[in-house]
Design a protein around this motif. Structure first.
Motif, mmCIF file in Angstrom:
data_model
loop_
_atom_site.group_PDB
_atom_site.id
_atom_site.type_symbol
_atom_site.label_atom_id
_atom_site.label_comp_id
_atom_site.label_asym_id
_atom_site.label_seq_id
_atom_site.Cartn_x
_atom_site.Cartn_y
_atom_site.Cartn_z
ATOM 1 N N ASP A 193 -5.336 -60.349 -6.383
ATOM 2 C CA ASP A 193 -5.067 -59.929 -7.654
ATOM 3 C C ASP A 193 -3.446 -59.576 -7.911
ATOM 4 O O ASP A 193 -2.839 -59.854 -8.925
ATOM 5 C CB ASP A 193 -5.525 -58.444 -7.740
ATOM 6 N N PHE A 247 -5.001 -50.951 -10.921
ATOM 7 C CA PHE A 247 -5.537 -49.803 -11.640
ATOM 8 C C PHE A 247 -5.029 -49.923 -13.184
ATOM 9 O O PHE A 247 -5.377 -49.057 -13.875
ATOM 10 C CB PHE A 247 -5.389 -48.388 -11.027
ATOM 11 N N ASN A 249 -5.070 -51.563 -17.026
ATOM 12 C CA ASN A 249 -6.627 -51.961 -18.063
ATOM 13 C C ASN A 249 -6.459 -53.500 -17.717
ATOM 14 O O ASN A 249 -7.770 -53.842 -17.741
ATOM 15 C CB ASN A 249 -6.118 -51.691 -19.267
ATOM 16 N N TRP A 251 -6.028 -55.068 -14.844
ATOM 17 C CA TRP A 251 -6.702 -55.323 -13.597
ATOM 18 C C TRP A 251 -8.017 -54.901 -13.501
ATOM 19 O O TRP A 251 -9.028 -55.400 -12.969
ATOM 20 C CB TRP A 251 -5.767 -54.486 -12.630
ATOM 21 N N ASN A 252 -8.293 -53.823 -14.311
ATOM 22 C CA ASN A 252 -9.773 -53.278 -14.460
ATOM 23 C C ASN A 252 -10.458 -54.229 -14.874
ATOM 24 O O ASN A 252 -11.658 -54.855 -14.519
ATOM 25 C CB ASN A 252 -9.817 -52.142 -15.286
ATOM 26 N N SER A 253 -9.977 -55.023 -16.263
ATOM 27 C CA SER A 253 -11.146 -55.984 -17.007
ATOM 28 C C SER A 253 -10.974 -57.494 -15.982
ATOM 29 O O SER A 253 -11.842 -58.285 -16.089
ATOM 30 C CB SER A 253 -10.239 -56.400 -18.190
ATOM 31 N N PHE A 255 -11.834 -57.962 -12.993
ATOM 32 C CA PHE A 255 -12.932 -57.787 -12.054
ATOM 33 C C PHE A 255 -14.220 -58.490 -13.123
ATOM 34 O O PHE A 255 -15.052 -59.140 -12.610
ATOM 35 C CB PHE A 255 -13.496 -56.545 -11.774
ATOM 36 N N LYS A 256 -14.271 -58.424 -14.236
ATOM 37 C CA LYS A 256 -15.332 -58.857 -15.108
ATOM 38 C C LYS A 256 -15.032 -60.283 -15.491
ATOM 39 O O LYS A 256 -15.823 -61.149 -15.684
ATOM 40 C CB LYS A 256 -15.399 -57.937 -16.296
ATOM 41 N N VAL A 272 -15.544 -49.104 -7.812
ATOM 42 C CA VAL A 272 -14.576 -49.546 -8.481
ATOM 43 C C VAL A 272 -15.198 -51.100 -9.145
ATOM 44 O O VAL A 272 -15.377 -51.296 -10.473
ATOM 45 C CB VAL A 272 -13.165 -49.721 -7.916
ATOM 46 N N GLY A 275 -18.172 -50.941 -11.381
ATOM 47 C CA GLY A 275 -17.758 -50.018 -12.642
ATOM 48 C C GLY A 275 -17.220 -50.910 -13.645
ATOM 49 O O GLY A 275 -17.401 -51.125 -14.703
ATOM 50 N N GLN A 276 -16.171 -51.796 -13.047
ATOM 51 C CA GLN A 276 -15.365 -52.847 -13.901
ATOM 52 C C GLN A 276 -15.889 -53.877 -14.214
ATOM 53 O O GLN A 276 -15.680 -54.564 -15.149
ATOM 54 C CB GLN A 276 -13.980 -52.790 -13.113
ATOM 55 N N GLY A 278 -19.136 -54.625 -14.089
ATOM 56 C CA GLY A 278 -20.435 -54.360 -15.088
ATOM 57 C C GLY A 278 -21.426 -55.287 -14.363
ATOM 58 O O GLY A 278 -21.634 -55.857 -13.618
#
Length: 421
Positions: A193, A247, A249, A251-253, A255-256, A272, A275-276, A278
């Motif tokens: 990442d 952490f 936005n 970075w969060n997306s 994962f998906k 984490v 949650g991210q 999905g």
């Protein structure tokens, strides 16, 4: 997620000028306060403690973010007022607390005598003591590190994907970066990442942080720090980094959207990812009991009793009870915070815990194994955490955006000197 939580308990010990000015309520009960941040899993436990101790009432001050929480903690320390009777401290800020240990009670002196060092993993206990051997914090959770990865992305790149088969890829940092080169060559996509996330993991495995044990800044003379910097920035320059701020936005997306194939993975990171990434990515992510360099820790906290407290012994009793194996197992079941207590690591509720999202992995057993791989705690001097958060991380982000590694390193040296004074 094993990030610290500040707790204020109103019960047996109240800060003289702490979270409330009353030592004893009108009903004669001792009022305690406890301060925590993020999720410690203590809400039900505090209710239970008051039921077991009808002479105690507890006020829980809970903050969402650890950064602002710790800023306020040190402000209140300096003012000698406003702190709760029990105060949570995240491990990244612990060195600054230990540098001011005179402002905290020695829990080995005021705490219950049956609470001894063998309750905790050795490295967790040692990290909570100051240079004079005073026990400043009772350990709560830990963040033992494993490696998470996308099985489908590994398969597409011609890499093994079975959790046992991938372990050699994560045996050392050299093998990790070599596998990253293979992945980038086969896919044209990022392996991890961010440079900062990898550098921090490597750095935290060193015997000492940015300071010597004499608290002298060691960033220029410690060759291992510079070697880690060079290795990470070189890998990033070869396309291995997704250049994402942890952490954020984006970075969060990530994962998906499969923005990266691997993730340094403390126990709390599983939540984490779920949650991210999905539900549509269930079964694509996996975790294996391996980490480059053997093991490491990211996260976890301590419960302290400031000398501001008017009821230090009652506060210490509460902190001791919250960090007992039985209570930490309950917190694990509620929030996933991974216990640091030896007995808790063999509790059936933990050892039998599985995670269907990650292919039914025995996650409790896996992270208990990883916790056992952590050796001596790294020595961190005052300001160590601030250097990592406000100096090395921004400098690595600048390198990812085009600053030369040499210039980025000079920013690190200059910034560290300002913090060290």
């Amino acid at each position: 997620m094993a990030l610290s939580v500040a707790i204020t308990v109103v019960g047996g010990t109240l800060a003289a000028c702490g979270a409330g000015d009353a030592d004893t309520g009108a009903d004669g009960k001792v009022e305690l306060s406890i301060g925590t941040f993020t999720e410690f899993g203590y809400e039900d436990l505090l209710v239970e403690y008051q039921r077991l101790h009808p002479d105690i009432t507890i006020k829980h001050n809970k903050t969402g973010q650890g950064g602002p929480y710790h800023q306020q903690l040190f402000t209140k320390l300096g003012a000698n007022r406003g702190l709760e009777d029990v105060v949570a401290v995240e491990e990244g800020h612990l060195s600054d607390v230990l540098a001011k240990s005179r402002l905290f009670n020695d829990l080995a002196e005021i705490g219950p005598k049956d609470v001894t060092a063998d309750r905790w993993l050795d490295w967790k206990y040692k990290a909570g003591t100051d240079k004079n051997g005073a026990l400043i914090g009772y350990g709560t959770d830990v963040g033992p590190l494993a490696m998470c990865y996308r099985k489908d992305l590994f398969e597409a790149a011609g890499l093994p994907s079975d959790p046992e088969a991938v372990k050699p890829l994560f045996a050392t940092w050299e093998s990790y970066f070599a596998a990253g080169d293979q992945y980038v060559a086969g896919t044209g996509k990022a392996w991890f990442d961010s440079d900062a996330q990898i550098f921090n993991a490597m750095h935290n495995q060193l015997p000492t942080g940015f300071f010597t044990t004499a608290d002298s800044l060691d960033i220029e003379s410690n060759r291992d720090i510079r070697a880690n910097w060079d290795a990470v920035t070189a890998a990033g320059a070869r396309g291995q980094s997704a250049k994402l701020t942890a952490f954020s936005n984006e970075w969060n997306s990530g994962f998906k959207s499969a923005a990266f194939a691997t993730k340094t993975c403390p126990a709390w990171m599983l939540g984490v990812i779920k949650g991210q990434a999905g539900p549509e990515n269930a079964g694509k992510w996996a975790v294996t009991a391996a980490f480059p360099g053997g093991g490491g820790n990211w996260g976890g906290s301590y419960l302290t009793v400031p000398k501001q407290s008017a009821h230090p012994r009652e506060a210490a009793e509460l902190a001791a009870w919250l960090t007992a194996p039985e209570q930490q197992v309950k917190a694990f079941v509620k929030t996933g915070n991974f216990p640091s207590q030896v007995e808790a690591l063999s509790a059936p509720e933990l050892i039998t815990a599985t995670d269907a999202y990650f292919g039914g992995v025995e996650s409790g057993k896996l992270f208990a194994e990883q916790a056992g791989k952590v050796a001596e705690p790294q020595y961190k001097g005052p300001g160590d955490g601030r250097i990592q958060e406000t100096v090395t991380t921004p400098a690595l982000q600048a390198v990812e955006q085009g600053t030369s590694p040499a210039e980025g390193w000079q920013r690190v040296v200059d910034g560290a000197k300002k913090i060290a004074g």
